[in-house]
Design a protein around this motif. Structure first.
Motif, PDB file in Angstrom:
ATOM      1  N   LYS A   1       0.861  -1.101  -0.141  1.00 27.26           N
ATOM      2  CA  LYS A   1       0.072  -0.484  -0.193  1.00 27.26           C
ATOM      3  C   LYS A   1       0.832   1.866  -0.125  1.00 27.26           C
ATOM      4  O   LYS A   1       0.159   2.211  -0.984  1.00 27.26           O
ATOM      5  N   HIS A   2       1.932   1.497   0.437  1.00 21.77           N
ATOM      6  CA  HIS A   2       3.155   2.292   0.907  1.00 21.77           C
ATOM      7  C   HIS A   2       4.468   2.351  -0.318  1.00 21.77           C
ATOM      8  O   HIS A   2       4.802   2.983   0.387  1.00 21.77           O
ATOM      9  N   SER A   3       4.315   1.293  -0.799  1.00 21.13           N
ATOM     10  CA  SER A   3       5.479   1.156  -1.479  1.00 21.13           C
ATOM     11  C   SER A   3       5.327   1.888  -1.863  1.00 21.13           C
ATOM     12  O   SER A   3       4.797   2.280  -3.573  1.00 21.13           O
ATOM     13  N   LYS A   4       7.125   2.706  -2.719  1.00 21.00           N
ATOM     14  CA  LYS A   4       7.485   3.874  -3.928  1.00 21.00           C
ATOM     15  C   LYS A   4       7.691   3.565  -4.657  1.00 21.00           C
ATOM     16  O   LYS A   4       8.059   4.300  -5.656  1.00 21.00           O
ATOM     17  N   GLU A   5       7.253   1.716  -5.071  1.00 22.55           N
ATOM     18  CA  GLU A   5       8.348   1.043  -5.642  1.00 22.55           C
ATOM     19  C   GLU A   5       6.470   0.786  -7.255  1.00 22.55           C
ATOM     20  O   GLU A   5       6.431  -0.019  -6.509  1.00 22.55           O
ATOM     21  N   PHE A   6       6.494   1.990  -7.769  1.00 20.15           N
ATOM     22  CA  PHE A   6       5.356   1.990  -8.348  1.00 20.15           C
ATOM     23  C   PHE A   6       5.005   0.910  -9.196  1.00 20.15           C
ATOM     24  O   PHE A   6       4.061   0.370  -9.494  1.00 20.15           O
ATOM     25  N   GLY A   7       6.169   0.717 -10.365  1.00 23.37           N
ATOM     26  CA  GLY A   7       5.667  -0.133 -11.269  1.00 23.37           C
ATOM     27  C   GLY A   7       5.345  -1.354 -10.858  1.00 23.37           C
ATOM     28  O   GLY A   7       4.820  -2.349 -11.058  1.00 23.37           O
ATOM     29  N   LEU A   8       6.298  -2.335  -8.873  1.00 21.55           N
ATOM     30  CA  LEU A   8       6.183  -3.418  -8.992  1.00 21.55           C
ATOM     31  C   LEU A   8       4.628  -3.681  -8.102  1.00 21.55           C
ATOM     32  O   LEU A   8       3.984  -4.556  -8.035  1.00 21.55           O
ATOM     33  N   LYS A   9       4.583  -2.773  -7.372  1.00 18.37           N
ATOM     34  CA  LYS A   9       3.589  -2.223  -7.016  1.00 18.37           C
ATOM     35  C   LYS A   9       1.634  -2.025  -7.577  1.00 18.37           C
ATOM     36  O   LYS A   9       1.185  -3.631  -7.230  1.00 18.37           O
ATOM     37  N   ASP A  10       2.105  -1.925  -8.796  1.00 13.00           N
ATOM     38  CA  ASP A  10       0.553  -1.924 -10.092  1.00 13.00           C
ATOM     39  C   ASP A  10       0.492  -3.713 -10.242  1.00 13.00           C
ATOM     40  O   ASP A  10      -0.272  -4.462 -10.426  1.00 13.00           O
ATOM     41  N   GLN A  11       2.089  -3.850 -10.537  1.00 15.65           N
ATOM     42  CA  GLN A  11       2.105  -5.334 -11.386  1.00 15.65           C
ATOM     43  C   GLN A  11       1.516  -6.068 -10.266  1.00 15.65           C
ATOM     44  O   GLN A  11       0.615  -7.271 -10.288  1.00 15.65           O
ATOM     45  N   ILE A  12       2.278  -6.404  -9.060  1.00 15.12           N
ATOM     46  CA  ILE A  12       1.805  -7.440  -8.070  1.00 15.12           C
ATOM     47  C   ILE A  12       0.457  -7.222  -7.700  1.00 15.12           C
ATOM     48  O   ILE A  12       0.051  -8.555  -7.039  1.00 15.12           O
TER      49      ILE A  12
ATOM     50  N   GLU B   1      11.601  -5.189  -0.965  1.00 12.47           N
ATOM     51  CA  GLU B   1      10.412  -5.018  -0.848  1.00 12.47           C
ATOM     52  C   GLU B   1       9.725  -5.803   0.429  1.00 12.47           C
ATOM     53  O   GLU B   1       8.319  -4.805   0.458  1.00 12.47           O
ATOM     54  N   VAL B   2      10.017  -6.930   0.305  1.00 11.92           N
ATOM     55  CA  VAL B   2       9.175  -7.774   1.292  1.00 11.92           C
ATOM     56  C   VAL B   2      10.112  -8.893   1.201  1.00 11.92           C
ATOM     57  O   VAL B   2      11.238  -9.243   0.993  1.00 11.92           O
ATOM     58  N   ASP B   3       9.913  -9.461   2.729  1.00  9.10           N
ATOM     59  CA  ASP B   3      11.269 -10.133   3.638  1.00  9.10           C
ATOM     60  C   ASP B   3      11.380 -11.242   3.564  1.00  9.10           C
ATOM     61  O   ASP B   3      10.130 -12.022   2.405  1.00  9.10           O
TER      62      ASP B   3
END
Length: 172
Positions: free
Chosen positions: A81-92, A141-143
Motif C-alpha cells: 500500500k505504501h510502497s514507492k516502487e510504483f511499477g512493481l506495486k501496480d503489477q503485483i 520490498e518483501v522479507d
C-alpha cells in the motif's frame, strides 16, 4: 444434520463430509451419473453452482479457492500500500487481484468451456504473481518469510485451480 434424497435412499450430511451410496443422484429434477470420487470432490472441495442443495444455490464466494485467493490479494495489497516502487506495486497487486477475479468471472459463465478458460487465466496469474514475489524479494520490498508464505500459497492455489479444471473437464 441435513438430509438429501439420492436414488430413493437418504443420507446424512454432518459438517462438510458425506458419503454417497451408488453413483447416480438427482439434482433439480435431472439425473446425472458421475464417478463417486468426482461427486465427493465436487461437493466437498468446491461446491459448484450447478448443483442445488436444499434450495441453496452455491456462489463463487463459497469456493475455498476463491476465498483463499481473495485473502492473498488483500494481504498483498495491504503490504504494498505504501510502497514507492510504483511499477512493481501496480503489477503485483493486479496479478494478485486477477486470481480471484478470474475464478469469479469464470464461475458466472454459462458453459464449462468458458469456466475452464477463466480458471486457466487465474492459474496463469498465480505464476505471474509468484514471479513478481521473487523480484520483490530480490529488491527488498518483501522479507524472506513473507515471500515464502506467498509463494507457497500461490503454488497451493495453482494446484486447487488445476484440480477444479480437471473436475469441470470431466463433465463432458
Amino acid at each position: 444434520g441435513s438430509r438429501f434424497k439420492v436414488q430413493g435412499s437418504r443420507f446424512k450430511v454432518q459438517g462438510s463430509r458425506f458419503k454417497v451410496q451408488g453413483s447416480r443422484f438427482k439434482v433439480q429434477g435431472s439425473s446425472y451419473k458421475f464417478d463417486l470420487s468426482f461427486v465427493s470432490f465436487l461437493f466437498y472441495s468446491y461446491k459448484l453452482s450447478m448443483f442445488q442443495l436444499t434450495g441453496y444455490v452455491m456462489r463463487f464466494e463459497d469456493l475455498r479457492v476463491w476465498q483463499r485467493s481473495a485473502d492473498l490479494a488483500c494481504e498483498i495489497y495491504l503490504h504494498f500500500k505504501h510502497s514507492k516502487e510504483f511499477g512493481l506495486k501496480d503489477q503485483i497487486t493486479r496479478s494478485a487481484l486477477s486470481i480471484s477475479s478470474n475464478i469469479a468471472e469464470g464461475y458466472e459463465r454459462i458453459t464449462p468451456k468458458d469456466y475452464i478458460r477463466f480458471l486457466s487465466y487465474s492459474k496463469g496469474s498465480c505464476g505471474e504473481l509468484r514471479s513478481q514475489i521473487y523480484i520483490a524479494l530480490k529488491i527488498g520490498e518483501v522479507d524472506t518469510t513473507k515471500a515464502s508464505e506467498w509463494i507457497e500459497e500461490t503454488r497451493e492455489l495453482s494446484r486447487m485451480i488445476s484440480a477444479l479444471m480437471k473436475s469441470i473437464d470431466a463433465w463432458d
